[in-house]
Design a protein around this motif. Structure first.
Motif, mmCIF file in Angstrom:
data_model
loop_
_atom_site.group_PDB
_atom_site.id
_atom_site.type_symbol
_atom_site.label_atom_id
_atom_site.label_comp_id
_atom_site.label_asym_id
_atom_site.label_seq_id
_atom_site.Cartn_x
_atom_site.Cartn_y
_atom_site.Cartn_z
ATOM 1 N N ARG A 1 64.141 -30.728 -48.221
ATOM 2 C CA ARG A 1 64.770 -29.590 -47.550
ATOM 3 C C ARG A 1 65.101 -29.857 -46.088
ATOM 4 O O ARG A 1 65.927 -29.143 -45.497
ATOM 5 N N SER B 1 59.977 -29.348 -51.152
ATOM 6 C CA SER B 1 60.346 -28.239 -52.032
ATOM 7 C C SER B 1 59.400 -28.217 -53.232
ATOM 8 O O SER B 1 58.704 -29.196 -53.515
ATOM 9 N N ALA C 1 58.703 -22.378 -46.314
ATOM 10 C CA ALA C 1 60.084 -22.713 -45.975
ATOM 11 C C ALA C 1 60.439 -22.249 -44.567
ATOM 12 O O ALA C 1 61.088 -22.981 -43.803
#
Length: 239
Positions: A21, A186, A217
């Protein structure tokens, strides 16, 4: 005349441990990346560029036989610190940073594997750190490691700890950081790691990440954006 944005060199040690990510997060923050895959034949740069990220992997920081590019990576990390290039070592990358600058890593550390989402507790030294100050506290750090930094490099600033391992984050010089956890990961990548390890209960650790993924996140993206900002502001040459 337009100028290209600075490129961050990313050293990937194996396909299963990618930038994940962080790639789009860094690009969105104005710092695209160039991934170097030495296991596939890419040459490790001999000199630092605008920024450097060294990722994780299953080998140890001393495992030059299995990963013969590791000496070049350690040399690159040392050169990046000397040049003041913004540098981030993640998990194995943090361990390589420590070894490259005179610290030590405990392979198969006695506390055992740290897995799941770890609450990383910032120390007072983090309050004025350019990268981590003001980030979520405690920081939710996905973790999947059995080796650990045992001795910080001389002059390193100790920034964070967890209940299981003390050296969760540190800084060397003005702009090089090591983090033992994985702010980039992730859920699919994390699941692959868990499934490959016999000492990890896959359902438990993946359920933990799934339940906390929104905060993981958000915290990871904030760290990536801060690092990208440091690269952009550093003024070092673009790749």
């Amino acid at each position: 005349m337009s100028t290209r944005p600075p490129l961050i060199d990313v050293v990937e040690h194996e396909p299963g441990c990618p930038l994940d990510r962080f790639g789009p997060w860094l690009a969105d923050a104005g710092a695209p990346v160039r991934v170097v895959r030495p296991y596939a034949g890419d040459a490790v740069p001999s000199e630092p560029g605008a920024g450097l990220i060294v990722l994780g992997g299953q080998m140890s920081a001393y495992d030059d036989g299995a990963a013969p590019w590791l000496p070049a990576v350690r040399s690159l990390l040392a050169a990046s610190v000397e040049a003041g290039a913004p540098t981030l070592g993640i998990c194995l990358g943090a361990q390589l940073l420590a070894v490259a600058l005179g610290g030590a890593v405990d392979v198969g550390a006695a506390p055992g594997r740290e897995s799941g989402v770890v609450d990383v507790v910032w120390r007072a030294e983090a309050d004025d750190d350019p990268l981590v100050r003001g980030l979520r506290a405690p920081f939710p750090g996905p973790s999947m490691h059995a080796d650990a930094v045992a001795v910080l490099p001389p002059g390193a600033v100790w920034l964070a700890s967890s209940a299981m391992y003390p050296h969760q984050a540190f800084r060397v010089g003005p702009a090089a950081w090591g983090v033992q956890f994985h702010p980039e990961v992730s859920l699919p990548t994390f699941t692959g790691w868990a499934e490959a390890l016999s000492d990890v209960h896959t359902e438990t650790v993946t359920a933990e990440l799934a339940a906390r993924d929104s905060e993981v996140a958000a915290a990871g993206q904030a760290l990536a954006a801060r690092f990208a900002s440091l690269v952009v502001r550093s003024g070092l040459r673009a790749g």
